[in-house]
Scaffold this motif. Sequence first.
Motif, PDB file in Angstrom:
ATOM      1  N   PRO A 288      12.414  12.174  21.174  1.00 36.21           N
ATOM      2  CA  PRO A 288      12.617  13.465  20.497  1.00 36.21           C
ATOM      3  C   PRO A 288      13.458  13.342  19.235  1.00 36.21           C
ATOM      4  O   PRO A 288      13.257  14.097  18.285  1.00 36.21           O
ATOM      5  N   GLU A 289      14.406  12.397  19.205  1.00 38.70           N
ATOM      6  CA  GLU A 289      15.286  12.284  18.049  1.00 38.70           C
ATOM      7  C   GLU A 289      14.524  11.850  16.800  1.00 38.70           C
ATOM      8  O   GLU A 289      14.866  12.237  15.676  1.00 38.70           O
ATOM      9  N   LYS A 290      13.485  11.039  16.984  1.00 34.64           N
ATOM     10  CA  LYS A 290      12.696  10.570  15.848  1.00 34.64           C
ATOM     11  C   LYS A 290      11.358  11.289  15.729  1.00 34.64           C
ATOM     12  O   LYS A 290      10.529  10.932  14.888  1.00 34.64           O
TER      13      LYS A 290
ATOM     14  N   LYS B  37      -7.626   9.048  31.272  1.00 35.21           N
ATOM     15  CA  LYS B  37      -6.295   9.407  31.771  1.00 35.21           C
ATOM     16  C   LYS B  37      -5.728  10.513  30.893  1.00 35.21           C
ATOM     17  O   LYS B  37      -5.857  10.474  29.660  1.00 35.21           O
ATOM     18  N   THR B  38      -5.090  11.492  31.523  1.00 32.32           N
ATOM     19  CA  THR B  38      -4.428  12.575  30.805  1.00 32.32           C
ATOM     20  C   THR B  38      -2.982  12.652  31.249  1.00 32.32           C
ATOM     21  O   THR B  38      -2.704  12.666  32.452  1.00 32.32           O
ATOM     22  N   LYS B  39      -2.063  12.686  30.297  1.00 30.61           N
ATOM     23  CA  LYS B  39      -0.646  12.817  30.591  1.00 30.61           C
ATOM     24  C   LYS B  39      -0.088  14.000  29.806  1.00 30.61           C
ATOM     25  O   LYS B  39      -0.457  14.241  28.656  1.00 30.61           O
ATOM     26  N   ARG B  40       0.814  14.714  30.451  1.00 30.05           N
ATOM     27  CA  ARG B  40       1.475  15.825  29.771  1.00 30.05           C
ATOM     28  C   ARG B  40       2.777  15.344  29.151  1.00 30.05           C
ATOM     29  O   ARG B  40       3.473  14.491  29.722  1.00 30.05           O
ATOM     30  N   PHE B  41       3.118  15.879  27.968  1.00 28.82           N
ATOM     31  CA  PHE B  41       4.436  15.631  27.395  1.00 28.82           C
ATOM     32  C   PHE B  41       4.934  16.916  26.754  1.00 28.82           C
ATOM     33  O   PHE B  41       4.156  17.834  26.451  1.00 28.82           O
ATOM     34  N   VAL B  42       6.229  17.024  26.585  1.00 31.60           N
ATOM     35  CA  VAL B  42       6.869  18.237  26.087  1.00 31.60           C
ATOM     36  C   VAL B  42       7.587  17.929  24.781  1.00 31.60           C
ATOM     37  O   VAL B  42       8.374  16.977  24.705  1.00 31.60           O
ATOM     38  N   VAL B  43       7.299  18.701  23.753  1.00 35.95           N
ATOM     39  CA  VAL B  43       7.971  18.568  22.468  1.00 35.95           C
ATOM     40  C   VAL B  43       9.118  19.574  22.420  1.00 35.95           C
ATOM     41  O   VAL B  43       8.908  20.770  22.655  1.00 35.95           O
ATOM     42  N   GLN B  44      10.314  19.067  22.143  1.00 32.99           N
ATOM     43  CA  GLN B  44      11.501  19.909  22.005  1.00 32.99           C
ATOM     44  C   GLN B  44      12.219  19.527  20.719  1.00 32.99           C
ATOM     45  O   GLN B  44      12.651  18.385  20.571  1.00 32.99           O
ATOM     46  N   HIS B  45      12.349  20.440  19.790  1.00 34.11           N
ATOM     47  CA  HIS B  45      13.004  20.173  18.517  1.00 34.11           C
ATOM     48  C   HIS B  45      14.457  20.649  18.557  1.00 34.11           C
ATOM     49  O   HIS B  45      14.768  21.621  19.224  1.00 34.11           O
TER      50      HIS B  45
ATOM     51  N   GLN C 216       5.339  17.782  13.477  1.00 36.94           N
ATOM     52  CA  GLN C 216       4.469  18.867  13.035  1.00 36.94           C
ATOM     53  C   GLN C 216       4.117  19.830  14.162  1.00 36.94           C
ATOM     54  O   GLN C 216       3.572  20.916  13.899  1.00 36.94           O
ATOM     55  N   TYR C 217       4.411  19.467  15.421  1.00 43.76           N
ATOM     56  CA  TYR C 217       4.020  20.301  16.549  1.00 43.76           C
ATOM     57  C   TYR C 217       5.152  21.251  16.932  1.00 43.76           C
ATOM     58  O   TYR C 217       6.298  20.819  17.083  1.00 43.76           O
ATOM     59  N   PRO C 218       4.864  22.527  17.142  1.00 43.57           N
ATOM     60  CA  PRO C 218       5.893  23.448  17.651  1.00 43.57           C
ATOM     61  C   PRO C 218       6.347  23.023  19.042  1.00 43.57           C
ATOM     62  O   PRO C 218       5.620  22.330  19.770  1.00 43.57           O
ATOM     63  N   ALA C 219       7.565  23.418  19.421  1.00 47.25           N
ATOM     64  CA  ALA C 219       8.073  23.101  20.762  1.00 47.25           C
ATOM     65  C   ALA C 219       7.135  23.681  21.817  1.00 47.25           C
ATOM     66  O   ALA C 219       6.637  24.803  21.693  1.00 47.25           O
ATOM     67  N   GLY C 220       6.848  22.883  22.849  1.00 45.34           N
ATOM     68  CA  GLY C 220       5.959  23.340  23.908  1.00 45.34           C
ATOM     69  C   GLY C 220       5.284  22.189  24.621  1.00 45.34           C
ATOM     70  O   GLY C 220       5.657  21.026  24.466  1.00 45.34           O
ATOM     71  N   ASN C 221       4.273  22.513  25.418  1.00 43.45           N
ATOM     72  CA  ASN C 221       3.538  21.546  26.224  1.00 43.45           C
ATOM     73  C   ASN C 221       2.335  21.001  25.468  1.00 43.45           C
ATOM     74  O   ASN C 221       1.618  21.746  24.792  1.00 43.45           O
ATOM     75  N   TYR C 222       2.112  19.688  25.626  1.00 44.11           N
ATOM     76  CA  TYR C 222       0.967  19.029  25.007  1.00 44.11           C
ATOM     77  C   TYR C 222       0.389  18.015  25.999  1.00 44.11           C
ATOM     78  O   TYR C 222       1.063  17.601  26.952  1.00 44.11           O
ATOM     79  N   PHE C 223      -0.860  17.615  25.736  1.00 42.87           N
ATOM     80  CA  PHE C 223      -1.534  16.655  26.595  1.00 42.87           C
ATOM     81  C   PHE C 223      -2.037  15.484  25.754  1.00 42.87           C
ATOM     82  O   PHE C 223      -2.606  15.678  24.677  1.00 42.87           O
TER      83      PHE C 223
END
Length: 286
Positions: free
Chosen positions: A212-214, A278-286, A261-268
């Motif tokens: 998240p820091e980078k 394979k599908t993995k979920r990740f969360v973007v938090q700014h 470039q992605y708003p905070a939230g859930n992504y796959f």
Amino acid sequence: STDADPDDNIGGATFTITEDVFSKDDGNIVSATQPQDIGDDFWEIGNYYVAPNGGYQAYEADISVASNGMAHQGQMVTVFLYEVTEDDQPEFTDDDLTVRGFGEHEFTTEENFALVTVELFDLIEGTQGIELIEGAEYFLTIQYTPEMFSPFSDLAYYYDVATVVRGDDGGWFLGGFGPDITLLARMRIRDATVAVKEPQLDEGKLTVFLNPEKDQLKVQIELKTISEQVEVKIMDATGRNLETRLFDNIRIQQVNFNTEQYPAGNYFLHVRTAEGVKTKRFVVQH
């Protein structure tokens, strides 16, 4: 030996059985709760289910919400359907789950404890309804905002997993809030023609690092043999494709994505290879 108090040896509860709903709660919703420590953006809670038979789809979920001052009105929740695919590590984390489907709902005028039905969509196919595999284990979860509380019944589960809670660290507490608190998160099912599904890529073949820091997501792919074509793409919580990378004739490959470039939230993150998907979920938090 002789039981000193035999009157408490047997307990009973009324439970309604239906043909098209999987439910852990008994319909008697007594209150609502949330963890003491929750994240700034969301917290997640769900019920554990096992599909006893094949030939069915989970196509909708029944959920509910409560909040102080109706703060949930105008807010969005996301419902996830995970298949439990445990690895050999002692801790239960997101790596023990594979996202199969999701749905979203924006509360408008719903009162506290109102029953809401959310459509569930297959993450890969994009169609309503997710095939339930015979004997497979699932989590049906709700991702609430910090203002929201989860309604529950007091139907107790002492010898099985009923309600589970996801921590800020990505780990899951399988004891939930204890055996006497059972979430209202019901899975609606229907008959479905069993389709041939793509094989799943082994867990060890895909590693995801989020910094998240980078604002960077690193994806490491290590296949058994060379795959003629590998597709790596990122989707948002609605299943909309945001970015796709294609690679030809690779076995080992590192792929980097800039998440700034992605708003905070859930992504796959979805990867398709000759060996499987394979599908993995990740969360973007700014």
